[in-house]
Design a protein around this motif. Sequence first.
Motif, PDB file in Angstrom:
ATOM      1  N   ILE A  84     104.320 -79.833 124.938  1.00 41.34           N
ATOM      2  CA  ILE A  84     103.235 -80.307 125.797  1.00 41.34           C
ATOM      3  C   ILE A  84     101.889 -80.272 125.080  1.00 41.34           C
ATOM      4  N   ASP A  85     101.820 -79.594 123.945  1.00 33.84           N
ATOM      5  CA  ASP A  85     100.593 -79.492 123.158  1.00 33.84           C
ATOM      6  C   ASP A  85     100.748 -80.365 121.916  1.00 33.84           C
ATOM      7  N   CYS A  86      99.973 -81.429 121.834  1.00 30.16           N
ATOM      8  CA  CYS A  86     100.071 -82.369 120.704  1.00 30.16           C
ATOM      9  C   CYS A  86      99.668 -81.738 119.373  1.00 30.16           C
ATOM     10  N   ASP A  87      99.012 -80.594 119.425  1.00 32.85           N
ATOM     11  CA  ASP A  87      98.595 -79.905 118.205  1.00 32.85           C
ATOM     12  C   ASP A  87      99.494 -78.717 117.864  1.00 32.85           C
ATOM     13  N   PHE A  88     100.615 -78.565 118.539  1.00 31.98           N
ATOM     14  CA  PHE A  88     101.489 -77.416 118.288  1.00 31.98           C
ATOM     15  C   PHE A  88     101.866 -77.316 116.812  1.00 31.98           C
ATOM     16  N   PHE A  89     102.360 -78.390 116.219  1.00 30.48           N
ATOM     17  CA  PHE A  89     102.768 -78.338 114.808  1.00 30.48           C
ATOM     18  C   PHE A  89     101.579 -77.986 113.922  1.00 30.48           C
ATOM     19  N   SER A  90     100.453 -78.667 114.120  1.00 25.69           N
ATOM     20  CA  SER A  90      99.255 -78.418 113.297  1.00 25.69           C
ATOM     21  C   SER A  90      98.787 -76.977 113.420  1.00 25.69           C
ATOM     22  N   ASP A  91      98.686 -76.480 114.642  1.00 27.75           N
ATOM     23  CA  ASP A  91      98.215 -75.111 114.859  1.00 27.75           C
ATOM     24  C   ASP A  91      99.189 -74.085 114.294  1.00 27.75           C
ATOM     25  N   ALA A  92     100.483 -74.314 114.488  1.00 27.56           N
ATOM     26  CA  ALA A  92     101.488 -73.374 113.984  1.00 27.56           C
ATOM     27  C   ALA A  92     101.473 -73.329 112.462  1.00 27.56           C
ATOM     28  N   ILE A  93     101.387 -74.482 111.834  1.00 28.60           N
ATOM     29  CA  ILE A  93     101.373 -74.541 110.368  1.00 28.60           C
ATOM     30  C   ILE A  93     100.118 -73.884 109.817  1.00 28.60           C
ATOM     31  N   LYS A  94      98.986 -74.120 110.462  1.00 31.62           N
ATOM     32  CA  LYS A  94      97.744 -73.478 110.013  1.00 31.62           C
ATOM     33  C   LYS A  94      97.871 -71.964 110.109  1.00 31.62           C
ATOM     34  N   ALA A  95      98.416 -71.471 111.202  1.00 34.08           N
ATOM     35  CA  ALA A  95      98.583 -70.024 111.362  1.00 34.08           C
ATOM     36  C   ALA A  95      99.518 -69.455 110.300  1.00 34.08           C
ATOM     37  N   ILE A  96     100.580 -70.170 109.996  1.00 37.02           N
ATOM     38  CA  ILE A  96     101.531 -69.714 108.979  1.00 37.02           C
ATOM     39  C   ILE A  96     100.880 -69.728 107.601  1.00 37.02           C
ATOM     40  N   GLU A  97     100.186 -70.800 107.271  1.00 40.53           N
ATOM     41  CA  GLU A  97      99.609 -70.939 105.937  1.00 40.53           C
ATOM     42  C   GLU A  97      98.416 -70.021 105.699  1.00 40.53           C
ATOM     43  N   ASP A  98      97.800 -69.527 106.772  1.00 40.84           N
ATOM     44  CA  ASP A  98      96.684 -68.597 106.626  1.00 40.84           C
ATOM     45  C   ASP A  98      97.132 -67.238 106.090  1.00 40.84           C
ATOM     46  N   ARG A  99      98.435 -66.968 106.160  1.00 44.57           N
ATOM     47  CA  ARG A  99      98.966 -65.674 105.701  1.00 44.57           C
ATOM     48  C   ARG A  99     100.231 -65.917 104.880  1.00 44.57           C
ATOM     49  N   THR A 100     100.209 -65.481 103.636  1.00 43.94           N
ATOM     50  CA  THR A 100     101.360 -65.708 102.765  1.00 43.94           C
ATOM     51  C   THR A 100     102.591 -64.910 103.196  1.00 43.94           C
TER      52      THR A 100
END
Length: 169
Positions: A84-100
Amino acid sequence: YTRKTIHSVMSQTYRPIEIILSDDNSPTSLKPLADEKKAQCGPGLDIKYFRQKENLNYYWNLQFCMKEATGQYLVLLDHDDWLIDCDFFSDAIKAIEDRTDCYLSIANTFIERSPQTILNVHYDRWHYVDGPALIKNYLFTTIHPSRSAVMLRFDKLKELGYEKFLVEK
């Protein structure tokens, strides 16, 4: 449901996206739907359609899809789940990539026709959860995240040799 699921993935703002649609030998072929949606794909969006010769059942069909996936990230989205959130992939990937040291991102899940959500755990730093504490204190006791709300770093799972943990048919 499958049409709504595919549409919700196509509506994501993140690109590139690879959709693996594996028809587990259903009585009605999903090929016409796959062809229709594939015709609507633009740059950075691809649908790969497979029809199983025999019914593999859920678990082994899921394994098949994982073997076909080529991306760095993976979301296991069932045919009756949608985003339901069009930014789910973008937000999830950003959160993952912010921490190795981050291998996955978990979003909340709403239960249809209900105000209830799956995750009812609150953290001071909501962006990052202490993984071991979550597993020890909450996972499978008070919460169980919906599979479709989990974005996995697929490259990290491959490094860990995830295939050795799967049950063979």
